[in-house]
Design an enzyme around this catalytic site. Structure first.
Site, PDB file in Angstrom:
ATOM      1  N   HIS A 157       5.278  14.825  19.094  1.00 45.47           N
ATOM      2  CA  HIS A 157       6.597  14.901  18.414  1.00 45.47           C
ATOM      3  C   HIS A 157       6.861  13.500  17.744  1.00 45.47           C
ATOM      4  CE1 HIS A 157       7.492  18.538  20.658  1.00 45.47           C
ATOM      5  NE2 HIS A 157       6.813  18.006  21.587  1.00 45.47           N
ATOM      6  N   SER A 278       4.236  -5.585  -5.127  1.00 45.74           N
ATOM      7  CA  SER A 278       5.256  -5.101  -5.877  1.00 45.74           C
ATOM      8  C   SER A 278       5.559  -6.032  -7.134  1.00 45.74           C
ATOM      9  CB  SER A 278       6.536  -4.987  -4.984  1.00 45.74           C
ATOM     10  OG  SER A 278       7.664  -5.075  -5.635  1.00 45.74           O
ATOM     11  N   LYS A 284       5.322  -7.731  -0.487  1.00 48.96           N
ATOM     12  CA  LYS A 284       4.860  -6.346  -0.262  1.00 48.96           C
ATOM     13  C   LYS A 284       3.463  -6.325  -0.427  1.00 48.96           C
ATOM     14  CE  LYS A 284       6.912  -3.078   0.173  1.00 48.96           C
ATOM     15  NZ  LYS A 284       8.173  -2.413  -0.173  1.00 48.96           N
ATOM     16  N   GLU A 291      -1.158   6.649   0.247  1.00 46.23           N
ATOM     17  CA  GLU A 291      -0.185   7.545  -0.454  1.00 46.23           C
ATOM     18  C   GLU A 291      -0.701   8.494  -1.397  1.00 46.23           C
ATOM     19  OE1 GLU A 291       3.923   5.137  -0.421  1.00 46.23           O
ATOM     20  OE2 GLU A 291       2.127   4.147  -1.125  1.00 46.23           O
TER      21      GLU A 291
END
Ligand code: ARG
Length: 460
Positions: A157, A278, A284, A291
């Site tokens: 979970h 970024s 970043k 992704e």
């Protein structure tokens, strides 16, 4: 003007829009190697059974070799007016070698031709994806061996559950990928029958030797039913469904990498080579590759559903609908190939933050199950009772905002009078890990053996 290949009964050529919707050479030119390979096998067979002379076969062989060279060197002009890869190559062949080129299509149709080309192409792709899959498995197993004893929290979970090792976690993905590899091999075995010689749909009256062409092209045997052979695309669907499942596995791993690389988890460091910056936030380092791999399953599964929907309700035998089979398969192949390569790179570069992982492996009362097991083993409490006792101790520790191991023996015995000091031995992360020696368990010794066994298997 009417089509030079089939225009005999036509007075005029197709409307521009007819040509546009009909033409597939814009994408099926990818099949040129397979098409030439099939034609060479067909020509050799025609000569063997006496339908071509030796000279004609030699002309065809030479003509096709020239065409292959032209295509390879980018000198071949694919013409949409000639619809597809088959007619582009065949008409160029006739232009070059004349009469013999026009004999090549004896006892053949584009229907069995495309069915053959496409099987050959999917078979080659299966071999490529299989190789990449095994390379990724080896990458994961290598990292698993390196980090076989590095503790991390195991989750259920997404809540801290019990300690596991990083190596054990990585090997879970090796198991998934090994099933994908096995499914690829199964799909390959079922695909490996040769449709060539089924002709348009009914077979042919010519005395062809289908076993010869099948063997020549590396198939196990000729297909058994000509109607099925020209209309079947199960092999493509099976391939796409295997890729969908494999992409789903890669997506799950990607999601974990994204989580692990976040500041909140801070479990791993991704290499510069597999992160991006970024344009506005200078600090970043984004896990874009992970992704994108996470997302690719969307298009691959879309490709599967798209082709399933094309095939649904198609009557026997060939219908032009099946020309729509190629782009989904090409698209899914590009996507899985990229995904596997990117994942391979990320995994090989992946560096775990061992201190952070160890710290969290012990947080959240992750050894509570070890305490309950100790009560069963040492005090012979029934497991349910042990579970209850442990729950009360967890609640006590929670109130004191300390770990289970920080409770004093007095506090422990206030809940269960027979607890003794040896209980503290099982409350550490390392003790918990070392105790998980059941088959498939996370004990570092197990994980090491498993990783070594995988590397051994994969090196063969
Ligand atoms: N380009 C076609 C395809 O991909 C080849 C077969 C065409 N056959 C036909 N009878 N029009 O399916």
């Amino acid at each position: 003007a009417a089509n030079p290949q089939w225009g005999g009964r036509f007075a005029s050529g197709p409307a521009a829009i007819m040509e546009e919707i009909n033409a597939s050479v814009g994408f099926d030119h990818i099949l040129w190697r397979q098409d030439i390979r099939g034609s060479l096998a067909h020509a050799a067979m025609l000569r063997k059974v006496g339908l071509l002379t030796e000279e004609e076969e030699n002309d065809i062989r030479r003509g096709l070799a020239d065409i292959a060279r032209d295509i390879e060197e980018g000198r071949f002009d694919f013409s949409p007016a000639l619809e597809d890869i088959h007619m582009n190559i065949e008409s160029r062949l006739s232009e070059r070698i004349g009469e013999a080129g026009k004999r090549l299509h004896t006892a053949r149709s584009r229907n069995d031709q495309i069915a053959t080309d496409f099987r050959l192409w999917v078979r080659d792709s299966i071999d490529g994806v299989l190789k990449q899959t095994e390379a990724l498995m080896a990458g994961l197993a290598t990292q698993a061996l390196r980090y076989h004893d590095v503790p991390m929290p195991g989750f259920t979970h997404l809540q801290v559950a019990q300690p596991v090792t990083f190596g054990h976690h990585l090997l879970a993905y090796v198991e998934m990928l090994s099933r994908d590899a096995s499914r690829l091999s199964d799909a390959r075995a079922r695909l490996n029958e040769c449709p060539l010689g089924s002709a348009a749909l009914a077979g042919t009256s010519f005395p062809i030797d289908r076993s010869m062409t099948a063997q020549e092209l590396g198939f196990d045997r000729p297909t058994a039913n000509s109607l099925d052979a020209v209309s079947d695309r199960d092999f493509a669907l099976e391939y796409l469904s295997v890729l969908s499942m494999e992409a789903m596995h890669l997506s799950r791993l990607s999601e974990e990498i994204v989580q692990w690389a976040s500041a909140a988890f801070n479990f791993v460091h991704l290499s510069d080579a597999f992160t991006t910056g970024s344009s506005i936030m200078p600090q970043k380092r984004n896990p874009d590759a992970a992704e994108l791999v996470r997302a690719k399953v969307g298009r691959i599964t879309g490709d599967l559903v798209g082709l399933l929907t094309v095939m649904k309700g198609l009557p026997l035998a060939y219908a032009k609908d099946t020309q729509e089979d190629k782009e989904p398969v090409f698209d899914a192949t590009t996507a899985i190939t990229l995904s596997l390569a990117a994942m391979d790179g990320m995994i090989r570069d992946l560096k775990p933050n061992k201190e952070r992982m160890r710290e969290l492996a012990g947080a959240g009362f992750s050894t509570a199950t070890d305490l309950a097991d100790w009560l069963v083993r040492e005090l012979r409490l029934p497991f349910r009772t042990a579970h209850h006792v442990t729950g009360r101790l967890v609640s006590m520790a929670e109130q004191k905002t300390c770990d289970l191991a920080d409770l004093s023996l007095e506090e422990m015995t206030s809940v269960e009078p027979n607890i003794n000091a040896s209980v503290y031995d099982v409350l550490t992360v390392d003790a918990s890990l070392a105790s998980r020696t059941s088959i498939g368990g996370t004990a570092p010794a197990n994980v090491k053996k498993q990783a070594e066994a995988w590397l051994e298997r994969l090196s063969k």
